[in-house]
Design a protein around this motif. Structure first.
Motif, short mmCIF file in Angstrom:
data_model
loop_
_atom_site.label_atom_id
_atom_site.label_comp_id
_atom_site.label_asym_id
_atom_site.label_seq_id
_atom_site.Cartn_x
_atom_site.Cartn_y
_atom_site.Cartn_z
N MET A 109 0.82 -1.21 0.00
CA MET A 109 0.00 0.00 0.00
C MET A 109 0.86 1.26 0.00
O MET A 109 1.67 1.47 0.90
CB MET A 109 -0.94 0.00 1.21
N GLN A 114 -7.31 5.81 2.72
CA GLN A 114 -8.02 4.81 3.54
C GLN A 114 -8.36 5.39 4.91
O GLN A 114 -9.46 5.20 5.43
CB GLN A 114 -7.15 3.56 3.72
N ARG A 164 -9.32 -8.59 12.13
CA ARG A 164 -9.25 -8.33 10.69
C ARG A 164 -10.20 -9.25 9.91
O ARG A 164 -10.85 -8.82 8.96
CB ARG A 164 -7.81 -8.55 10.22
N ARG A 177 -13.04 -8.11 7.46
CA ARG A 177 -13.04 -8.58 6.08
C ARG A 177 -14.39 -9.21 5.73
O ARG A 177 -14.96 -8.96 4.67
CB ARG A 177 -11.90 -9.58 5.87
N ARG A 204 -16.14 -0.51 1.83
CA ARG A 204 -14.95 -1.15 1.25
C ARG A 204 -13.67 -0.48 1.73
O ARG A 204 -13.03 0.27 1.00
CB ARG A 204 -15.04 -1.15 -0.27
N ASP A 247 -9.83 -1.01 3.68
CA ASP A 247 -8.81 -2.03 3.82
C ASP A 247 -8.90 -2.60 5.24
O ASP A 247 -8.78 -1.86 6.22
CB ASP A 247 -7.43 -1.40 3.59
N SER A 288 -6.93 -4.25 7.11
CA SER A 288 -5.77 -4.02 7.99
C SER A 288 -5.75 -2.59 8.51
O SER A 288 -5.53 -2.35 9.69
CB SER A 288 -4.46 -4.27 7.23
#
Lengths: 198, 198
Positions: A171, A179, B130, B134, B144, B146, B148
């Motif tokens: 990333m 993000q 996580r 997810r 949507r 990330d 992490s």
């Protein structure tokens, strides 16, 4: 080397050294060696190791503060102001992560008077951000969150990057900042219309 | 005092001491004095100071992990699971903030092997959270983001409470947790329908 450039080199080398080895374990002799100066060459710039630490912390806060003041005075909407501050803070981290490691991890080694000075600068910075959030809440651009909790949560995320973001990972920095903004501005949970105000 | 209770008292006293004075500056003699034991009384429980630090870190992670596993296996929706983990984590902080200060601030003093053991436990914990995020993204319950970045951002907020939340202030712990949940789940910015998917 011009005096100012030499000071900047000393400052940068000291920040690298303190961040890597810790303030307590670092010495001005090591610094002189790394900066390729004599010890008197170091003493030309600072009286002692603690002054060096102080000037690293103070100048870091000065840079952050200046960008926040620019954003706060920009006349833009609260979202744009915050976005500007988030990006400036993150950019400072990309370019000078040592400074932030020292500011947050090592300022406890400063004398009480100097700690208070740094804390005072930090408070001005936090107050600027909190005022933007408070204004956004008042104008109903932001949800009715506690402005202090929102401010500290934001900086909790930005100031711990060092411990969880892998610069060598997939990333890119810009994607990470997007993000964080998306999460901080939009939240995690998709609100269906039914529970939009639940 | 029964042996288990005595160990718990040693552990708690050690955690208080390490958190207040720092691991490096603390000695087993000080600990013995504070715990009202002889030094052999301490050595009955641990081989050395580092083992004490390790057992504080390990047992802290074990407690956090157990609650996260309970939440992850609860069969509830992702929001409810996360809420359960956030509350358990915050509760652990209210009741044992020393443990978390040590876990995050002092585990660097552990031997490499023991550091790896603690990091492995942490990774299991983070992976559980996580995976919940997810799953929520996959089921479109969550935006949507990330997973992490969302996971680390959440723990950045929860694990820095010590540096910004004033327990003696006006905001009660339960109210603070609700504020954090509201911010993390709902975000800061009120989305008008027009820019809801912008």
């Amino acid at each position: 080397m011009p005096r100012k450039t030499r000071w900047e080199s000393v400052r940068r080398t000291a920040a690298e050294l303190f961040a890597a080895s810790g303030y307590a374990a670092s010495s001005l002799s090591q610094l002189a060696r790394l900066a390729r100066l004599s010890k008197p060459g170091i003493y030309y710039h600072v009286r002692d190791k603690e002054e060096l630490l102080f000037r690293i912390c103070e100048s870091t806060m000065a840079v952050l503060l200046q960008s926040a003041q620019l954003a706060a005075g920009s006349g833009r909407d609260p979202v744009a102001k915050l976005r500007q501050i988030i990006r400036a803070h993150a950019n400072h981290y990309w370019d000078h992560s040592w400074d932030l490691v020292i500011l947050f991890g090592q300022r406890r080694y400063l004398s009480p008077v100097r700690q208070r000075r740094i804390i005072a600068l930090e408070r001005v910075y936090l107050d600027l951000v909190r005022a933007i959030i408070r204004d956004g809440v008042r104008r109903r651009v932001f949800h009715r969150v506690d402005p202090s909790v929102a401010t500290f949560s934001l900086f909790a995320i930005l100031n711990t990057l060092d411990s969880w973001y892998d610069r060598k990972g997939a990333m890119r920095p810009e994607a990470l900042v997007r993000q964080i903004e998306r999460l901080f501005f939009g939240g995690l949970v998709v609100r269906t219309r039914r529970r939009a105000h639940g």
